[in-house]
Design a protein around this motif. Structure first.
Motif, mmCIF file in Angstrom:
data_model
loop_
_atom_site.group_PDB
_atom_site.id
_atom_site.type_symbol
_atom_site.label_atom_id
_atom_site.label_comp_id
_atom_site.label_asym_id
_atom_site.label_seq_id
_atom_site.Cartn_x
_atom_site.Cartn_y
_atom_site.Cartn_z
ATOM 1 N N GLY A 48 -1.450 15.068 -30.554
ATOM 2 C CA GLY A 48 -0.454 14.005 -30.475
ATOM 3 C C GLY A 48 0.121 13.829 -29.094
ATOM 4 O O GLY A 48 0.561 12.751 -28.722
ATOM 5 N N GLU A 49 0.148 14.929 -28.314
ATOM 6 C CA GLU A 49 0.651 14.850 -26.943
ATOM 7 C C GLU A 49 -0.416 14.358 -25.969
ATOM 8 O O GLU A 49 -0.127 13.590 -25.056
ATOM 9 C CB GLU A 49 1.148 16.231 -26.495
ATOM 10 N N VAL A 90 -3.646 12.960 -26.819
ATOM 11 C CA VAL A 90 -4.398 11.784 -27.253
ATOM 12 C C VAL A 90 -3.446 10.829 -27.956
ATOM 13 O O VAL A 90 -3.309 10.835 -29.177
ATOM 14 C CB VAL A 90 -5.575 12.180 -28.181
ATOM 15 N N GLU A 91 -2.775 10.032 -27.181
ATOM 16 C CA GLU A 91 -1.790 9.106 -27.726
ATOM 17 C C GLU A 91 -2.447 7.954 -28.459
ATOM 18 O O GLU A 91 -1.943 7.458 -29.462
ATOM 19 C CB GLU A 91 -0.919 8.573 -26.585
ATOM 20 N N ARG A 92 -3.598 7.508 -27.963
ATOM 21 C CA ARG A 92 -4.325 6.366 -28.513
ATOM 22 C C ARG A 92 -5.776 6.497 -28.062
ATOM 23 O O ARG A 92 -6.106 7.364 -27.245
ATOM 24 C CB ARG A 92 -3.701 5.058 -28.027
ATOM 25 N N SER A 118 -6.454 7.117 -24.393
ATOM 26 C CA SER A 118 -6.201 8.467 -23.874
ATOM 27 C C SER A 118 -7.449 9.326 -23.992
ATOM 28 O O SER A 118 -7.787 10.082 -23.074
ATOM 29 C CB SER A 118 -5.042 9.115 -24.632
ATOM 30 N N SER A 156 -8.310 18.931 -28.582
ATOM 31 C CA SER A 156 -7.374 17.997 -29.211
ATOM 32 C C SER A 156 -8.105 16.812 -29.822
ATOM 33 O O SER A 156 -7.812 16.389 -30.943
ATOM 34 C CB SER A 156 -6.344 17.524 -28.186
ATOM 35 N N ARG A 198 -0.467 8.703 -37.178
ATOM 36 C CA ARG A 198 -0.858 8.221 -35.849
ATOM 37 C C ARG A 198 -1.739 6.966 -35.971
ATOM 38 O O ARG A 198 -1.600 6.020 -35.205
ATOM 39 C CB ARG A 198 -1.598 9.332 -35.097
ATOM 40 N N GLU A 224 -5.972 -2.325 -28.372
ATOM 41 C CA GLU A 224 -6.514 -0.995 -28.066
ATOM 42 C C GLU A 224 -7.713 -1.100 -27.130
ATOM 43 O O GLU A 224 -7.873 -0.280 -26.225
ATOM 44 C CB GLU A 224 -6.894 -0.266 -29.359
ATOM 45 N N HIS A 261 3.124 16.549 -17.102
ATOM 46 C CA HIS A 261 2.970 15.638 -18.234
ATOM 47 C C HIS A 261 1.675 16.009 -18.956
ATOM 48 O O HIS A 261 0.655 16.255 -18.311
ATOM 49 C CB HIS A 261 2.913 14.187 -17.745
ATOM 50 N N MET A 318 -0.519 14.285 -20.445
ATOM 51 C CA MET A 318 -1.635 13.386 -20.133
ATOM 52 C C MET A 318 -1.881 13.260 -18.641
ATOM 53 O O MET A 318 -2.697 12.445 -18.205
ATOM 54 C CB MET A 318 -1.376 12.007 -20.756
#
Length: 629
Positions: free
Chosen positions: A20-21, A23-25, A28, A104, A159, A169, A302, A304
């Protein structure tokens, strides 16, 4: 109450939290996989997506590949080949390093990896579902790695629910792909979406060539190369001419040691470099590469890796600001500009004495924007009721002419960069650079507001108010920085009546008015006594100019007080605007020639201080087509 409330999370849950941190979308995941390919030394990277990346993300490369043992281990959390100890975190030289991306992504998808080293006879294929390895086998493939990610977020419906439309996207993926491609012009990239090719980028010889491949020839032809190297920090790249601006800042791309980042220091430095050159609320286009010692920047702030922290942010800001601002100061030198640019992730090592800075040439051309009129509404005060002669002369007193500039053949109507030969155009017919106005033939004045000039390329129209405003603004700013705006005494003091409701605020801003070149003293509760005005305008219209400036203050003294240098620049804009020749003023031919000569000696001459264009051009071909010739 239960006896134990603290417990260790199951590995799968911990992996999903990490996902989740990281691979936001889908974008990512694409970014992380491409960066792994680049760290593996790939010279060619292909990306395929289906369903906005949710159905399929496939990234293939011709990089170093992995053994069977390494391929299996790479899917475990905190597994990485890029750092060995905590000490390595102080000087990270790769795009990836955290050891979380592959694990991840695998934890929230069906993942299949195929990889082979050049020295191995066969490749290895590893299949995983929700982070659990299901199968391994040998496979036939070329050297490199291909990773397929299917049904991303299939086991995290929360998610999946928050993903945007497929088009949105896909756009985010294209933007992430675009940024990486811009930073790695020596790598070939390809992106296809639902069977349609979005980008097909062969290896480029320069940053400008890659910029043209990605963003098109029109904007590429309007980019200026810049390069400023100071101890510990180097800023280089491309910046749009001041006649180009955009409604958002999405055309600003910033990289630190080859890594795409979003950093407020860098963005603010770029935006401030364009201050007084483009209209308020508009944004420039820029491609900025900052190279510095790895130990002077922290990229581990961060998950990402999109943010960084500088050890000395002020020094970085200063280098970036001056690199671009100094390049914009004289945009006549844009026919052929060569500079040395290396955008690789290890480019920062060029700052070390032992490293060879192998860089490719970067050649740019700049132009006058055909749609530069977009910002004209920013300075409505330039228009006024027509007045055949106005109240005062222009007061343009040229310095000794630059003889060298006039010794060149008259056929060279445009000022070319003395360092370069023929221009290498970004298009087959690049727009002309900003001209030397005083060397063009004056046709006359149109509508008592626009000066018409003939060029080899066509017809040039100059907004006389915008031109005079820029000349005046730069004179005032130079005087202010040299110790103060020069004042010329009035023959006799002139009383200036104030609005009683605003008089206290005006009296509170007397020091600022004096700094702007007005010699004023209180003369009763609602009156000022004007004894001198800015010398650049002369004393004739001093009272009216002071009144206009007071009206520009706003509702209280905050219109003049506070804000430092930026506030003074805003006041200088107002002063230059109110004191400059207006549209509606008929100019004598001598005044036109004097204005053009002054303009040629002025920095940032392509735009007025509010960002409006000084000139627009109608090409000869455009005119001839209108007459069907």
């Amino acid at each position: 109450m239960p006896e134990h409330i603290v417990h260790i999370l199951p590995e799968q849950v911990a992996s999903q939290i990490a996902a989740g941190e990281v691979v936001e979308r889908p974008a990512s995941a694409v970014k992380e996989l491409i960066e792994n390919s680049l760290d593996a030394g790939a010279r060619s990277v292909s990306v395929e997506i289906l369903g906005g990346g949710s159905a399929l993300i496939a990234v293939g490369d011709d990089g170093s590949g992995m053994t069977r043992a390494d391929a299996i281990l790479s899917l475990r959390r905190h597994a990485t080949s890029k750092i060995r100890s905590a000490a390595d975190l102080s000087a990270i030289r790769t795009l990836g390093f955290r050891g979380e991306a592959l694990a991840s992504i695998a934890s929230v998808s069906h993942l299949r990896m195929q990889t082979r080293r050049a020295a191995d006879e066969h490749g290895v294929e590893v299949a995983a579902e929700a982070g659990n390895i299901e199968d391994t086998r040998t496979c036939a493939m070329a050297a490199g790695t291909r990773i397929e990610v299917r049904q991303l977020f299939f086991n995290t419906p929360a998610r999946l629910k928050f993903l945007k439309t497929l088009a949105t996207e896909q756009g985010a993926i294209a933007e992430a792909f675009q940024r990486i491609a811009l930073a790695n012009h020596r790598i070939a990239f390809r992106l296809t979406a639902d069977g349609r090719t979005i980008f097909d980028l062969p290896r480029a010889n320069s940053v400008l060539e890659r910029f043209r491949q990605v963003l098109g020839p029109r904007i590429a032809s309007r980019m200026l190369a810049f390069d400023l190297d100071r101890p510990g920090v180097r800023a280089q790249g491309l910046a749009a001419t001041s006649q180009e601006s955009f409604a958002t800042g999405r055309m600003i791309f910033t990289f630190v040691n080859g890594r795409s980042v979003r950093d407020r220091v860098l963005i603010r430095a770029i935006e401030q470099a364009y201050q007084t050159l483009i209209p308020r609320g508009r944004h420039p286009a820029a491609l900025l590469f900052v190279n510095m010692r790895h130990e002077d920047v922290d990229v581990n702030v961060h998950p990402m890796k999109t943010e960084v922290r500088f050890r000395n942010g002020g020094a970085v800001f200063d280098v970036v600001y001056h690199a671009i601002r100094d390049r914009l100061a004289d945009q006549t030198e844009n026919a052929s500009v060569a500079t040395s640019v290396d955008t690789s992730a290890a480019a920062s090592d060029a700052l070390a004495p032992s490293t060879d800075d192998a860089a490719m040439g970067l050649i740019t051309t700049a132009s006058m924007g055909e749609d530069a009129r977009a910002g004209q509404s920013a300075d409505a005060t330039g228009d006024s009721v027509p007045n055949p002669r106005g109240d005062a002369p222009l007061r343009l007193v040229p310095d000794a002419p630059n003889q060298a500039a006039f010794q060149r053949p008259l056929s060279l109507a445009y000022d070319r960069d003395a360092r370069g030969g023929g221009a290498t155009a970004a298009t087959a017919h690049p727009p002309a650079p900003i001209p030397m106005y005083s060397r063009l033939r004056v046709i006359g004045q149109i509508f008592a507001g626009y000066i018409a000039l003939e060029t080899e390329e066509g017809l040039l129209l100059i907004d006389q108010h915008a031109a005079h405003e820029r000349v005046t603004f730069e004179k005032l700013r130079r005087e202010l920085r040299d110790g103060g705006i020069r004042t010329q005494a009035m023959l006799a003091p002139v009383p200036v009546e104030l609005n009683p409701a605003r008089a206290p605020q005006v009296h509170g801003a007397l020091s600022e008015l004096r700094a702007m070149g007005f010699e004023v003293e209180p003369f009763g509760p609602t009156t000022l006594l004007l004894k001198g005005a800015p010398a650049v305008f002369g004393p004739e219209g001093g009272a009216k100019l002071l009144t206009d400036m007071i009206e520009s203050m706003g509702d209280n003294e905050s219109g003049f007080r506070g804000g430092g240098e930026a506030a003074f620049e805003n006041w200088l804009k107002q002063l230059a605007c109110h004191g400059s020749v207006r549209v509606g003023r008929v100019l004598e031919l001598a005044e036109i020639h004097s204005l053009l000569a002054e303009l040629d000696r002025t920095e940032f001459k392509s735009n007025c201080p509010h960002g409006r264009p000084v000139h627009i051009q109608f090409g000869r071909g455009q005119i001839e087509r209108m007459f069907r010739r």
